[in-house]
Motif scaffolding. Structure first.
Motif, PDB file in Angstrom:
ATOM      1  N   GLY A 155      17.513  12.459  -8.519  1.00 41.28           N
ATOM      2  CA  GLY A 155      18.770  11.726  -8.524  1.00 41.28           C
ATOM      3  C   GLY A 155      18.873  10.657  -7.457  1.00 41.28           C
ATOM      4  N   VAL A 156      17.760  10.311  -6.793  1.00 45.61           N
ATOM      5  CA  VAL A 156      17.755   9.264  -5.771  1.00 45.61           C
ATOM      6  C   VAL A 156      17.272   7.969  -6.422  1.00 45.61           C
ATOM      7  CG1 VAL A 156      16.803   8.505  -3.568  1.00 45.61           C
ATOM      8  CG2 VAL A 156      17.297  10.935  -3.952  1.00 45.61           C
ATOM      9  N   ARG A 157      18.063   6.942  -6.334  1.00 45.63           N
ATOM     10  CA  ARG A 157      17.662   5.654  -6.905  1.00 45.63           C
ATOM     11  C   ARG A 157      16.533   5.069  -6.061  1.00 45.63           C
ATOM     12  NH1 ARG A 157      21.150   3.578 -10.734  1.00 45.63           N
ATOM     13  NH2 ARG A 157      23.158   4.624 -10.923  1.00 45.63           N
ATOM     14  N   SER A 158      15.377   4.963  -6.656  1.00 50.18           N
ATOM     15  CA  SER A 158      14.198   4.582  -5.880  1.00 50.18           C
ATOM     16  C   SER A 158      14.230   3.127  -5.429  1.00 50.18           C
ATOM     17  CB  SER A 158      12.931   4.830  -6.707  1.00 50.18           C
ATOM     18  OG  SER A 158      12.960   4.075  -7.902  1.00 50.18           O
ATOM     19  N   ALA A 198       0.827  -1.209   0.000  1.00 46.55           N
ATOM     20  CA  ALA A 198       0.000   0.000   0.000  1.00 46.55           C
ATOM     21  C   ALA A 198       0.863   1.261   0.000  1.00 46.55           C
ATOM     22  CB  ALA A 198      -0.921  -0.013   1.225  1.00 46.55           C
ATOM     23  N   GLN A 199       1.937   1.262   0.780  1.00 46.51           N
ATOM     24  CA  GLN A 199       2.814   2.439   0.828  1.00 46.51           C
ATOM     25  C   GLN A 199       3.454   2.715  -0.533  1.00 46.51           C
ATOM     26  OE1 GLN A 199       5.585   1.479   3.910  1.00 46.51           O
ATOM     27  NE2 GLN A 199       4.160   1.917   5.579  1.00 46.51           N
ATOM     28  N   LEU A 200       4.077   1.693  -1.102  1.00 45.27           N
ATOM     29  CA  LEU A 200       4.752   1.890  -2.378  1.00 45.27           C
ATOM     30  C   LEU A 200       3.762   2.150  -3.504  1.00 45.27           C
ATOM     31  CD1 LEU A 200       7.535  -0.863  -2.172  1.00 45.27           C
ATOM     32  CD2 LEU A 200       7.739   1.578  -1.720  1.00 45.27           C
ATOM     33  N   TYR A 235       7.286  -5.655  -4.892  1.00 48.98           N
ATOM     34  CA  TYR A 235       7.167  -5.644  -6.354  1.00 48.98           C
ATOM     35  C   TYR A 235       5.800  -5.140  -6.792  1.00 48.98           C
ATOM     36  CZ  TYR A 235       6.375  -7.338 -11.075  1.00 48.98           C
ATOM     37  OH  TYR A 235       6.040  -7.420 -12.407  1.00 48.98           O
ATOM     38  N   TYR A 236       4.752  -5.691  -6.192  1.00 46.36           N
ATOM     39  CA  TYR A 236       3.409  -5.279  -6.602  1.00 46.36           C
ATOM     40  C   TYR A 236       3.123  -3.837  -6.213  1.00 46.36           C
ATOM     41  CZ  TYR A 236       1.972  -9.914  -8.138  1.00 46.36           C
ATOM     42  OH  TYR A 236       1.857 -11.091  -8.836  1.00 46.36           O
ATOM     43  N   GLY A 237       3.687  -3.376  -5.104  1.00 41.54           N
ATOM     44  CA  GLY A 237       3.499  -1.973  -4.753  1.00 41.54           C
ATOM     45  C   GLY A 237       4.292  -1.050  -5.653  1.00 41.54           C
ATOM     46  N   TYR A 238       5.522  -1.428  -5.964  1.00 40.54           N
ATOM     47  CA  TYR A 238       6.403  -0.600  -6.795  1.00 40.54           C
ATOM     48  C   TYR A 238       5.886  -0.481  -8.219  1.00 40.54           C
ATOM     49  CZ  TYR A 238      10.906   1.211  -8.487  1.00 40.54           C
ATOM     50  OH  TYR A 238      11.899   1.981  -9.036  1.00 40.54           O
ATOM     51  N   PRO A 259      -5.928   4.892  -7.001  1.00 39.43           N
ATOM     52  CA  PRO A 259      -6.212   4.189  -5.744  1.00 39.43           C
ATOM     53  C   PRO A 259      -6.791   2.796  -5.950  1.00 39.43           C
ATOM     54  CG  PRO A 259      -6.942   6.466  -5.615  1.00 39.43           C
ATOM     55  CD  PRO A 259      -6.538   6.234  -7.035  1.00 39.43           C
ATOM     56  N   ALA A 260      -7.658   2.641  -6.951  1.00 33.93           N
ATOM     57  CA  ALA A 260      -8.198   1.310  -7.233  1.00 33.93           C
ATOM     58  C   ALA A 260      -7.101   0.342  -7.636  1.00 33.93           C
ATOM     59  CB  ALA A 260      -9.249   1.408  -8.334  1.00 33.93           C
ATOM     60  N   GLY A 261      -6.122   0.824  -8.380  1.00 34.67           N
ATOM     61  CA  GLY A 261      -5.004  -0.026  -8.767  1.00 34.67           C
ATOM     62  C   GLY A 261      -4.159  -0.444  -7.587  1.00 34.67           C
ATOM     63  N   VAL A 262      -4.026   0.434  -6.604  1.00 30.86           N
ATOM     64  CA  VAL A 262      -3.285   0.075  -5.390  1.00 30.86           C
ATOM     65  C   VAL A 262      -4.001  -1.043  -4.641  1.00 30.86           C
ATOM     66  CG1 VAL A 262      -2.413   0.919  -3.176  1.00 30.86           C
ATOM     67  CG2 VAL A 262      -2.286   2.374  -5.204  1.00 30.86           C
ATOM     68  N   GLY A 263      -5.337  -0.936  -4.557  1.00 29.60           N
ATOM     69  CA  GLY A 263      -6.096  -1.994  -3.913  1.00 29.60           C
ATOM     70  C   GLY A 263      -5.950  -3.328  -4.624  1.00 29.60           C
ATOM     71  N   LEU A 264      -5.970  -3.303  -5.938  1.00 29.83           N
ATOM     72  CA  LEU A 264      -5.772  -4.528  -6.704  1.00 29.83           C
ATOM     73  C   LEU A 264      -4.369  -5.089  -6.489  1.00 29.83           C
ATOM     74  CD1 LEU A 264      -7.485  -3.571 -10.099  1.00 29.83           C
ATOM     75  CD2 LEU A 264      -8.344  -5.156  -8.366  1.00 29.83           C
ATOM     76  N   ALA A 265      -3.385  -4.208  -6.402  1.00 31.83           N
ATOM     77  CA  ALA A 265      -2.012  -4.657  -6.182  1.00 31.83           C
ATOM     78  C   ALA A 265      -1.878  -5.339  -4.826  1.00 31.83           C
ATOM     79  CB  ALA A 265      -1.046  -3.468  -6.278  1.00 31.83           C
ATOM     80  N   VAL A 266      -2.515  -4.786  -3.790  1.00 28.62           N
ATOM     81  CA  VAL A 266      -2.469  -5.404  -2.463  1.00 28.62           C
ATOM     82  C   VAL A 266      -3.101  -6.793  -2.505  1.00 28.62           C
ATOM     83  CG1 VAL A 266      -3.287  -5.238  -0.082  1.00 28.62           C
ATOM     84  CG2 VAL A 266      -2.429  -3.204  -1.237  1.00 28.62           C
ATOM     85  N   GLY A 267      -4.237  -6.915  -3.175  1.00 28.61           N
ATOM     86  CA  GLY A 267      -4.886  -8.215  -3.284  1.00 28.61           C
ATOM     87  C   GLY A 267      -4.025  -9.235  -4.000  1.00 28.61           C
ATOM     88  N   LYS A 268      -3.427  -8.841  -5.120  1.00 29.03           N
ATOM     89  CA  LYS A 268      -2.555  -9.747  -5.852  1.00 29.03           C
ATOM     90  C   LYS A 268      -1.351 -10.152  -5.012  1.00 29.03           C
ATOM     91  CE  LYS A 268      -3.652  -7.974 -10.489  1.00 29.03           C
ATOM     92  NZ  LYS A 268      -3.085  -7.278 -11.676  1.00 29.03           N
ATOM     93  N   ALA A 269      -0.772  -9.191  -4.288  1.00 27.63           N
ATOM     94  CA  ALA A 269       0.413  -9.476  -3.480  1.00 27.63           C
ATOM     95  C   ALA A 269       0.090 -10.458  -2.358  1.00 27.63           C
ATOM     96  CB  ALA A 269       0.970  -8.178  -2.913  1.00 27.63           C
ATOM     97  N   VAL A 270      -1.046 -10.257  -1.694  1.00 32.03           N
ATOM     98  CA  VAL A 270      -1.415 -11.156  -0.591  1.00 32.03           C
ATOM     99  C   VAL A 270      -1.656 -12.565  -1.111  1.00 32.03           C
ATOM    100  CG1 VAL A 270      -3.180 -11.654   1.138  1.00 32.03           C
ATOM    101  CG2 VAL A 270      -2.329  -9.321   0.871  1.00 32.03           C
ATOM    102  N   ARG A 271      -2.379 -12.686  -2.212  1.00 34.19           N
ATOM    103  CA  ARG A 271      -2.635 -14.018  -2.769  1.00 34.19           C
ATOM    104  C   ARG A 271      -1.336 -14.700  -3.189  1.00 34.19           C
ATOM    105  NH1 ARG A 271      -6.925 -11.110  -5.180  1.00 34.19           N
ATOM    106  NH2 ARG A 271      -5.782 -10.944  -7.145  1.00 34.19           N
TER     107      ARG A 271
END
Length: 274
Positions: free
Chosen positions: A143-146, A125-127, A225-228, A234-246
């Motif tokens: 110039g900061v490597r993320s 969620a943070q990333l 990875y899924y957060g980055y 915001p909907a995409g972040v929610g989907l990313a959290v779901g994919k990451a947990v699964r």
């Protein structure tokens, strides 16, 4: 659905697996840079992972949450094993079951699932929020490597904090198991302690921590990875959290199986003695 679209599915899957493998390799390779250059961020993340923030910090953060999750898992394990052993008139082996099943199977799996549900989902969620709000792009512009600043620092923080978190998880599992069999079912405390101390080997405890570290690395890498790579607001972040947990829950079982087979797979016999 056309034949071409069907054939594209495995190709897209391979592309995604390749992207993930490259991401994981780069994240691990940046470890020396992250430790050397981002000490302040590293300390902040260690505190955040270990104690969480806000209201969660009041109750002890991830360590206490994991403790209670594994304690109730130990209660469930104690109920199931006592019922199974009582059918064979072997209730006295409740401590033996706890000594074997707890560190080898129950605590690594339940602790890994708890890590994914607490620390891992928070990372995603943070990333993800930083990605959709273009904060990650802003870091690159400055110039900061993320990747080392946002991902590798979280990986190192997870490696540092997994030891006390998993220690709390293991204690919680043992407490739940003993409370069920001794205080609820009435098994003799002396009998339980005898079989528990007889069959609990220090090697199993060390191997259990090795399983926990391996699981933590995989869980944190998947969630970051899924957060980055999140997209779609915001909907995409929610989907990313779901994919990451699964994905991480499946990975927890797979990694635990692989490490357990590597550690215990060469044993051709199991002897109950002593």
């Amino acid at each position: 659905m056309s034949v071409r679209s069907v054939l594209r599915v495995p190709v897209r899957l391979l592309d995604d697996l390749g992207d993930q493998a490259a991401f994981y390799g780069k994240s691990i390779a940046w470890t020396p840079k992250a430790i050397k250059s981002y000490k302040t961020e590293q300390v902040r993340l260690v505190a955040e992972v270990g104690m969480s923030t806000g209201a969660l910090a009041v109750i002890g953060g991830s360590s206490i949450i994991t403790f209670f999750i594994t304690m109730f898992a130990g209660v469930t394990g104690g109920v199931q094993t006592f019922d199974a052993l009582s059918n064979l008139n072997l209730e006295a082996l409740g401590g033996f079951a706890s000594a074997i099943i707890g560190p080898r199977l129950l605590t690594p799996i339940i602790g890994g699932a708890a890590l994914a549900a607490t620390v891992g989902s928070g990372f995603t969620a943070q990333l993800g929020a930083m990605r959709v709000s273009e904060e990650i792009d802003a870091l690159e512009v400055m110039g900061v490597r993320s990747l080392p600043y946002l991902v590798t620092t979280r990986l190192v923080a997870g490696m540092i904090t997994i030891i006390p978190i998993f220690a709390m998880a293991m204690v919680g599992g043992w407490i739940g198991w003993q409370l069920t069999q001794v205080d609820f079912f009435g098994l003799s405390a002396g009998t339980y302690d005898h079989y528990m101390t007889t069959f609990l080997q220090w090697q199993d405890v060390l191997y259990s921590f090795a399983q926990a570290i391996g699981i933590a690395v995989v869980v944190i890498l998947i969630h970051t990875y899924y957060g980055y790579t999140a997209s779609g607001g915001p909907a995409g972040v929610g989907l990313a959290v779901g994919k990451a947990v699964r994905s991480s829950l499946i990975a927890v079982l797979a990694v635990n199986l692989a490490i357990a087979m590597a550690l215990y797979g060469d044993s051709d016999a199991f002897r109950i003695s002593g």
